[in-house]
Structures are given as C-alpha cells and as structure tokens.
Design a protein around this motif. Structure first.
Motif, PDB file in Angstrom:
ATOM      1  N   GLY A  54       0.818  -1.148  -0.083  1.00 24.62           N
ATOM      2  CA  GLY A  54      -0.017  -0.172   0.088  1.00 24.62           C
ATOM      3  C   GLY A  54       0.942   1.378  -0.015  1.00 24.62           C
ATOM      4  N   LEU A  55       0.481   2.307  -0.683  1.00 22.93           N
ATOM      5  CA  LEU A  55       1.190   3.802  -0.623  1.00 22.93           C
ATOM      6  C   LEU A  55      -0.009   4.450   0.008  1.00 22.93           C
ATOM      7  CD1 LEU A  55       3.223   5.542  -2.025  1.00 22.93           C
ATOM      8  CD2 LEU A  55       1.754   5.874  -3.802  1.00 22.93           C
ATOM      9  N   TYR A  56       0.808   5.143   0.910  1.00 25.81           N
ATOM     10  CA  TYR A  56      -0.036   6.030   1.917  1.00 25.81           C
ATOM     11  C   TYR A  56       0.826   7.212   2.236  1.00 25.81           C
ATOM     12  CZ  TYR A  56      -1.560   1.593   3.012  1.00 25.81           C
ATOM     13  OH  TYR A  56      -1.991   0.092   3.022  1.00 25.81           O
ATOM     14  N   ARG A  57      -0.248   8.370   2.258  1.00 25.61           N
ATOM     15  CA  ARG A  57       0.325   9.879   2.460  1.00 25.61           C
ATOM     16  C   ARG A  57       0.407   9.734   3.938  1.00 25.61           C
ATOM     17  NH1 ARG A  57      -0.183  14.589  -0.579  1.00 25.61           N
ATOM     18  NH2 ARG A  57      -1.912  13.523  -2.031  1.00 25.61           N
ATOM     19  N   LEU A  58       1.661  10.026   4.253  1.00 29.70           N
ATOM     20  CA  LEU A  58       2.027  10.139   5.679  1.00 29.70           C
ATOM     21  C   LEU A  58       1.102  10.984   6.459  1.00 29.70           C
ATOM     22  CD1 LEU A  58       5.790   9.931   5.589  1.00 29.70           C
ATOM     23  CD2 LEU A  58       4.426   8.085   6.590  1.00 29.70           C
ATOM     24  N   SER A  59       0.910  12.398   5.925  1.00 32.01           N
ATOM     25  CA  SER A  59       0.314  13.444   6.725  1.00 32.01           C
ATOM     26  C   SER A  59      -1.056  13.166   7.045  1.00 32.01           C
ATOM     27  CB  SER A  59       0.324  14.720   5.873  1.00 32.01           C
ATOM     28  OG  SER A  59      -0.199  14.722   4.615  1.00 32.01           O
ATOM     29  N   THR A  60      -1.923  12.460   6.117  1.00 35.47           N
ATOM     30  CA  THR A  60      -3.332  11.834   6.238  1.00 35.47           C
ATOM     31  C   THR A  60      -3.472  10.583   6.314  1.00 35.47           C
ATOM     32  OG1 THR A  60      -3.660  11.699   3.919  1.00 35.47           O
ATOM     33  CG2 THR A  60      -3.875  13.855   4.997  1.00 35.47           C
ATOM     34  N   MET A  64      -3.144   5.935  -1.248  1.00 33.98           N
ATOM     35  CA  MET A  64      -2.941   6.430  -2.677  1.00 33.98           C
ATOM     36  C   MET A  64      -2.407   5.699  -3.681  1.00 33.98           C
ATOM     37  SD  MET A  64      -4.028   9.618  -1.351  1.00 33.98           S
ATOM     38  CE  MET A  64      -3.807  10.505  -2.860  1.00 33.98           C
ATOM     39  N   GLY A  65      -2.241   4.416  -3.300  1.00 32.91           N
ATOM     40  CA  GLY A  65      -1.745   3.619  -4.267  1.00 32.91           C
ATOM     41  C   GLY A  65      -1.853   2.129  -3.920  1.00 32.91           C
ATOM     42  N   PHE A  66      -1.538   1.224  -4.821  1.00 32.01           N
ATOM     43  CA  PHE A  66      -1.551  -0.288  -4.298  1.00 32.01           C
ATOM     44  C   PHE A  66      -0.955  -0.847  -5.358  1.00 32.01           C
ATOM     45  CE2 PHE A  66      -3.865  -4.285  -4.170  1.00 32.01           C
ATOM     46  CZ  PHE A  66      -3.764  -4.568  -2.838  1.00 32.01           C
ATOM     47  N   ALA A  67      -0.312  -2.209  -4.925  1.00 30.95           N
ATOM     48  CA  ALA A  67      -0.088  -3.293  -5.703  1.00 30.95           C
ATOM     49  C   ALA A  67      -0.086  -4.603  -4.691  1.00 30.95           C
ATOM     50  CB  ALA A  67       1.430  -2.983  -6.278  1.00 30.95           C
ATOM     51  N   ARG A  68      -0.235  -5.707  -5.636  1.00 29.76           N
ATOM     52  CA  ARG A  68      -0.042  -6.772  -4.706  1.00 29.76           C
ATOM     53  C   ARG A  68       0.817  -7.892  -5.402  1.00 29.76           C
ATOM     54  NH1 ARG A  68      -3.732 -10.920  -5.876  1.00 29.76           N
ATOM     55  NH2 ARG A  68      -5.083 -10.288  -7.480  1.00 29.76           N
ATOM     56  N   VAL A  69       1.409  -8.716  -4.707  1.00 25.90           N
ATOM     57  CA  VAL A  69       2.066  -9.866  -5.208  1.00 25.90           C
ATOM     58  C   VAL A  69       1.660 -11.265  -4.987  1.00 25.90           C
ATOM     59  CG1 VAL A  69       4.449 -10.767  -5.742  1.00 25.90           C
ATOM     60  CG2 VAL A  69       4.226  -8.385  -5.356  1.00 25.90           C
ATOM     61  N   THR A  70       1.047 -12.195  -5.838  1.00 25.52           N
ATOM     62  CA  THR A  70       1.022 -13.267  -5.447  1.00 25.52           C
ATOM     63  C   THR A  70       1.979 -14.353  -5.580  1.00 25.52           C
ATOM     64  OG1 THR A  70      -1.320 -12.951  -6.022  1.00 25.52           O
ATOM     65  CG2 THR A  70      -0.726 -15.324  -5.909  1.00 25.52           C
ATOM     66  N   THR A  71       2.634 -15.025  -4.554  1.00 25.91           N
ATOM     67  CA  THR A  71       3.821 -15.709  -4.858  1.00 25.91           C
ATOM     68  C   THR A  71       3.930 -17.129  -3.827  1.00 25.91           C
ATOM     69  OG1 THR A  71       6.316 -15.238  -4.617  1.00 25.91           O
ATOM     70  CG2 THR A  71       4.930 -14.328  -2.864  1.00 25.91           C
ATOM     71  N   ASP A  72       4.778 -17.648  -4.107  1.00 24.90           N
ATOM     72  CA  ASP A  72       5.141 -18.840  -3.147  1.00 24.90           C
ATOM     73  C   ASP A  72       6.611 -18.611  -2.468  1.00 24.90           C
ATOM     74  OD1 ASP A  72       7.359 -19.167  -5.322  1.00 24.90           O
ATOM     75  OD2 ASP A  72       6.807 -21.063  -5.863  1.00 24.90           O
ATOM     76  N   PHE A  73       7.022 -17.330  -2.668  1.00 21.90           N
ATOM     77  CA  PHE A  73       8.183 -16.945  -1.855  1.00 21.90           C
ATOM     78  C   PHE A  73       9.374 -17.912  -2.294  1.00 21.90           C
ATOM     79  CE2 PHE A  73       4.619 -15.384   0.688  1.00 21.90           C
ATOM     80  CZ  PHE A  73       5.028 -13.809   0.614  1.00 21.90           C
TER      81      PHE A  73
END
Length: 152
Positions: A54-60, A64-73
């Motif tokens: 997750g991408l977040y604005r620190l002040s609030t 503000m954005g997102f991505a996700r990874v599906t993985t077996d690591f």
C-alpha cells in the motif's frame, strides 16, 4: 512475515495487510480496465492471500496507491492490481512502488515474475520485465464474465 515499510517525502509504502483500505482499493479497481465489476469480497480475499504493497500519504494516512504480489516466495511471483491515485500520477510514485516491491527481501531469487498490462510496458521494462520469452509455452484459463455471474 513481518510488515516492511519504506518512506519517501510525504509517502510511505507498507506491506502491512491490516493497513490496506480494502474499500478504497475496491473503488479504484471497479473503474480499472482489468477488474471492472470486481466484488468487494473478491478484493478482500485477494489482499488476504497475497503480499500487499500500500502507498499512503503520511500526513493523512490516506491510501494513494496499491499493488499486490501473489507468490510462493521461492520460485514465482505474479504482480497485480498496480495503481496510483489519478491526482498523483506523473510524480514517480508508480516507479517507486514497483522498484520497492521487486526489491522486497522476501521476493529475491525468484525464477519468474509475471504481470499483465495494456498500457504500462515502459514502467515495468525499467524494472527488468520483458515480453514473454516463450509465449507458446503459456496458456490461460480466462473468464471475463466471472464477476457478473459471481464467484465462489
């Protein structure tokens, strides 16, 4: 796995699943070309069963954005649902988000990463992504109507 965080200016990227604003992610995905019509519960499950960034604005604290990874690591990762809020595009945040996730310590040494995009090839190429080297080896099971019919 413990959550990781990276800070730049007034923004933070976090892998803390509990911090993801699933409803905000859902609202964005509803209007995307790749997940239009996706039910909230499907978004919730996708976050629960992948590594979210997750991408977040620190002040609030606002997402503000997102991505996700599906993985077996261990061998494979699929990058999905990448977005930056419209008002923040063009500021390098998408580039930072992808840079951060491909450098994540738990995602090193993977043999293959995949993603699908219709409009961000240049962004992903900056991080080593290329067209499939052997597309004839890949198959898919594609159901573009699944969200209209309902799933599980």
């Amino acid at each position: 796995m413990s959550a990781h965080e990276w800070t730049r200016g007034d923004f933070v990227i976090s892998t803390d699943r509990a911090r993801v604003d699933v409803e905000a992610v859902h609202r964005f995905l509803q209007s995307s070309y790749w997940a239009a019509g996706i039910p909230l519960e499907v978004v919730r499950r996708s976050v629960e069963h992948s590594l979210p960034f997750g991408l977040y604005r620190l002040s609030t604290g606002e997402q503000m954005g997102f991505a996700r990874v599906t993985t077996d690591f261990a061998t494979f990762a699929y990058l999905a649902d990448v977005f930056i809020a419209d008002a923040l595009r063009g500021q390098g945040l998408g580039k930072w988000l992808v840079e951060t996730l491909v450098a994540h310590p738990e995602l090193q040494g993977l043999r293959r990463w995949l993603l699908a995009t219709s409009d961000a090839h240049t962004l992903y190429a900056q991080h080593g992504f290329t067209p499939l080297s052997a597309p004839e080896r890949f198959m898919e099971k594609w159901d573009p109507e699944v969200y209209r019919r309902g799933s599980r």
